[in-house]
Scaffold this active site. Structure first.
Site, PDB file in Angstrom:
ATOM      1  N   ASN A   9       0.664  -1.384  -0.032  1.00 19.08           N
ATOM      2  CA  ASN A   9       0.077  -0.077   0.078  1.00 19.08           C
ATOM      3  C   ASN A   9       1.015   1.192   0.079  1.00 19.08           C
ATOM      4  OD1 ASN A   9      -1.739   1.981   0.376  1.00 19.08           O
ATOM      5  ND2 ASN A   9      -2.122   1.521   3.106  1.00 19.08           N
ATOM      6  N   TRP A  10       1.128   1.661  -0.787  1.00 18.94           N
ATOM      7  CA  TRP A  10       2.041   2.909  -1.472  1.00 18.94           C
ATOM      8  C   TRP A  10       1.377   4.421  -0.097  1.00 18.94           C
ATOM      9  CZ3 TRP A  10       4.145   3.102  -6.757  1.00 18.94           C
ATOM     10  CH2 TRP A  10       4.953   2.073  -7.515  1.00 18.94           C
ATOM     11  N   LYS A  11       0.629   4.204  -0.898  1.00 18.50           N
ATOM     12  CA  LYS A  11      -0.644   5.170   0.191  1.00 18.50           C
ATOM     13  C   LYS A  11      -0.313   6.632  -0.592  1.00 18.50           C
ATOM     14  CE  LYS A  11      -0.394   3.470   5.021  1.00 18.50           C
ATOM     15  NZ  LYS A  11      -0.034   3.543   6.243  1.00 18.50           N
ATOM     16  N   HIS A  98      -9.671   0.375   4.764  1.00 20.14           N
ATOM     17  CA  HIS A  98      -8.622   0.616   5.528  1.00 20.14           C
ATOM     18  C   HIS A  98      -8.504   1.998   6.749  1.00 20.14           C
ATOM     19  CE1 HIS A  98      -3.824   1.798   6.644  1.00 20.14           C
ATOM     20  NE2 HIS A  98      -3.483   1.274   6.017  1.00 20.14           N
ATOM     21  N   GLU A 100      -7.123   4.300   7.645  1.00 22.29           N
ATOM     22  CA  GLU A 100      -7.076   6.073   7.318  1.00 22.29           C
ATOM     23  C   GLU A 100      -8.765   6.669   6.823  1.00 22.29           C
ATOM     24  OE1 GLU A 100      -3.469   5.287   6.330  1.00 22.29           O
ATOM     25  OE2 GLU A 100      -2.000   5.144   7.188  1.00 22.29           O
ATOM     26  N   GLU A 170      -6.234  -5.736  10.048  1.00 20.51           N
ATOM     27  CA  GLU A 170      -4.817  -4.362  10.778  1.00 20.51           C
ATOM     28  C   GLU A 170      -4.959  -3.666  12.188  1.00 20.51           C
ATOM     29  OE1 GLU A 170      -2.565  -2.861   7.058  1.00 20.51           O
ATOM     30  OE2 GLU A 170      -4.647  -1.792   7.093  1.00 20.51           O
ATOM     31  N   GLY A 176       2.046   1.751  11.453  1.00 24.47           N
ATOM     32  CA  GLY A 176       3.408   2.965  10.545  1.00 24.47           C
ATOM     33  C   GLY A 176       3.493   3.593  12.038  1.00 24.47           C
ATOM     34  N   SER A 216       3.392  -2.664  10.683  1.00 28.48           N
ATOM     35  CA  SER A 216       4.910  -2.493  10.578  1.00 28.48           C
ATOM     36  C   SER A 216       5.395  -3.676  10.429  1.00 28.48           C
ATOM     37  CB  SER A 216       5.497  -1.862  12.237  1.00 28.48           C
ATOM     38  OG  SER A 216       4.570  -1.175  12.511  1.00 28.48           O
ATOM     39  N   GLY A 238       4.936   1.281   5.226  1.00 27.33           N
ATOM     40  CA  GLY A 238       5.832   1.559   4.615  1.00 27.33           C
ATOM     41  C   GLY A 238       7.414   0.855   4.486  1.00 27.33           C
TER      42      GLY A 238
HETATM   43  C1  PEP Z   1      -0.955  -0.300   6.179  1.00 25.86           C
HETATM   44  O1  PEP Z   1      -1.262   1.262   5.530  1.00 25.86           O
HETATM   45  O2  PEP Z   1      -1.756  -0.837   5.411  1.00 25.86           O
HETATM   46  C2  PEP Z   1       0.517  -1.053   6.997  1.00 25.86           C
HETATM   47  C3  PEP Z   1       0.358  -1.952   7.174  1.00 25.86           C
HETATM   48  O3  PEP Z   1       0.927   0.302   7.219  1.00 25.86           O
HETATM   49  P1  PEP Z   1       2.830   0.235   7.578  1.00 25.86           P
HETATM   50  O4  PEP Z   1       2.975  -1.150   7.195  1.00 25.86           O
HETATM   51  O5  PEP Z   1       3.548   0.977   7.409  1.00 25.86           O
HETATM   52  O6  PEP Z   1       2.276  -0.474   9.591  1.00 25.86           O
END
Ligand code: PEP
Length: 253
Positions: A9-11, A98, A100, A170, A176, A216, A238
């Site tokens: 997920n590049w966001k 997601h 977010e 998640e 993050g 993470s 990330g």
């Molecule tokens: C995400 O936002 O889907 C995610 C898992 O982010 P990160 O790996 O940066 O925690």
């Protein structure tokens, strides 16, 4: 056997040039180093989708996804992108719900259920996200919270449609933050989700549903997470922006 999936997920990151470089590097590493049966799904911001898809071409085990889609079919919804438009550009997966999106854009389970249905109508595979906040985990109601997200977001689907869904667990406190759920915490929740699916759709469908972990995840912890029996891959934020890390995560299976 369930699919092993590592979705990046590049966001809201990556210029055009950066996205092209990242994709080319991932494709080269996958071609030279990847022999397992795990697949990669790249989920860039919308404008990248067509050029990234073009770079992927016929590459083995690499697919293209979107980070979001509209809950409406078509029409006067400025700034939105429908699942029909995504499908017409060859998009194969779409991340739905997601945390977010749930938090910053007030996306309810009802709205997410509409998105899931439209994704399926247009032949996209939804990656349906669920997860709890730190407050909920501390209160000990995380399992009930996350299974309710599944019930409200997905359990209107027919068995045939449900069997096309990918779930991503998640925990919000791990996204993050550099703070990963332990492999035991991830396994416990994945097993609870699978049994919740089984209670509605039966064991065969539950056993065939890929449940990804996100939060993470990195090349150091992926192997231990993916070794758990109910963890079928990862949704990576990330670490998906670094080709070496992303491919090493895929190779952790
Ligand atoms: C995400 O936002 O889907 C995610 C898992 O982010 P990160 O790996 O940066 O925690």
């Amino acid at each position: 056997m369930r699919k092993k999936i590592v979705a990046g997920n590049w966001k809201m990151n990556m210029t055009f040039e950066e996205g092209q470089t990242l994709t080319s590097e991932i494709l080269n590493m996958m071609k030279d180093e990847h022999s397992g049966d795990a697949i990669a799904v790249l989920n860039p911001p919308f404008p990248h989708i067509f050029p990234v898809k073009k770079l992927i071409g016929e590459a083995k085990a690499v697919f293209i996804g979107a980070q979001n889609c509209s809950d409406k079919e078509a029409g006067a919804f400025t700034g939105e992108v429908s699942t029909k438009i995504l499908a017409s550009f060859g998009v194969q997966y779409v991340i739905i719900g997601h945390s977010e999106r749930r938090e910053y854009f007030q996306e309810s389970n009802e709205m997410l259920a509409a998105k899931v249905k439209l994704a399926l109508v247009n032949g996209l595979t939804p990656i349906f996200c669920c997860g709890e906040s730190l407050e909920i985990r501390t209160a000990g109601t995380h399992e009930a919270t996350v299974t309710t997200q599944l019930t409200e977001g997905l359990f209107d689907l027919s068995p045939a449609d449900f069997s096309k869904i990918v779930i991503a667990y998640e925990p919000i406190w791990a996204i993050g933050t550099g703070k990963t759920a332990s492999s035991e915490e991830a396994q416990d929740m994945h097993a609870a989700l699978r049994s919740h699916v089984a209670s509605k759709y039966g064991k065969d469908i539950a056993d065939g549903t890929s449940i990804l972990y996100g939060g993470s995840c990195n090349p150091k912890n992926a192997q231990e997470l993916f070794a758990k029996p109910d963890v079928d891959g990862g949704l990576i934020g990330g670490a998906s922006l670094k080709s070496r890390d992303f491919v090493d995560i895929i190779k952790s299976f």
